[in-house]
Design a protein around this motif. Structure first.
Motif, short mmCIF file in Angstrom:
data_model
loop_
_atom_site.label_atom_id
_atom_site.label_comp_id
_atom_site.label_asym_id
_atom_site.label_seq_id
_atom_site.Cartn_x
_atom_site.Cartn_y
_atom_site.Cartn_z
N THR A 82 6.04 11.87 -10.64
CA THR A 82 5.67 12.58 -11.86
C THR A 82 5.99 11.79 -13.11
N ALA A 134 3.63 5.62 -5.68
CA ALA A 134 3.44 5.63 -7.13
C ALA A 134 2.48 6.74 -7.55
N ASP A 135 1.48 6.99 -6.72
CA ASP A 135 0.52 8.05 -7.02
C ASP A 135 1.15 9.44 -6.95
N ASN A 136 2.27 9.55 -6.25
CA ASN A 136 2.88 10.87 -6.02
C ASN A 136 4.07 11.17 -6.92
N GLU A 184 6.24 5.44 -11.78
CA GLU A 184 4.95 4.97 -11.28
C GLU A 184 4.77 3.49 -11.59
N GLU A 222 5.90 8.48 -15.47
CA GLU A 222 5.09 7.26 -15.69
C GLU A 222 5.92 6.00 -15.48
N GLU A 280 2.22 1.79 -3.46
CA GLU A 280 1.20 2.31 -4.36
C GLU A 280 0.92 3.79 -4.11
N GLU A 281 0.95 4.19 -2.85
CA GLU A 281 0.77 5.61 -2.54
C GLU A 281 1.93 6.43 -3.09
N GLU A 340 4.43 0.44 -8.86
CA GLU A 340 3.26 -0.45 -8.87
C GLU A 340 3.67 -1.90 -9.07
N ASP A 365 0.83 -1.21 0.00
CA ASP A 365 0.00 0.00 0.00
C ASP A 365 0.87 1.26 0.00
#
Length: 101
Positions: A62, A58-60, A67, A64, A55-56, A71, A52
């Motif tokens: 810039t 990865a959301d932050n 990210e 790809e 993944e958080e 993930e 988790d």
């Protein structure tokens, strides 16, 4: 979105919260389980908390590519946790070194 030092404290707080939630879930799940099942549940909960957090993160980011890497790492952590938990449930920890104990 650029990363700043202000976000660093927030990320640490989320990690501490996630670990606290994982510890609480582990204690609740331990009520009617054998020690082996408790250990397997702990492995799964810890792997889930780490995944988790990845993944958080990865959301932050810039990029790809970054990210996607985070993930993929989260999925690998979950798979490893599931495999280790299953190994704990199916092999005798006292006589089988496969599970690393």
């Amino acid at each position: 979105m650029a990363y700043s030092l202000q976000n660093e404290g927030y990320g640490s707080m989320k990690k501490v919260f996630a670990l606290g939630v994982a510890a609480g879930l582990m204690s609740l799940s331990a009520c009617n389980n054998t020690p082996r099942e408790q250990a397997a549940d702990n492995i799964e909960a810890n792997a889930e908390a780490v995944a988790d957090n990845l993944e958080e993160a990865a959301d932050n980011v810039t990029s790809e590519a970054a990210e996607a890497n985070l993930e993929n790492a989260a999925e690998a952590v979950r798979a490893t946790g599931d495999n280790q938990a299953e190994d704990m449930r199916t092999h005798d920890a006292d006589t089988n070194l496969k599970n690393g104990i």
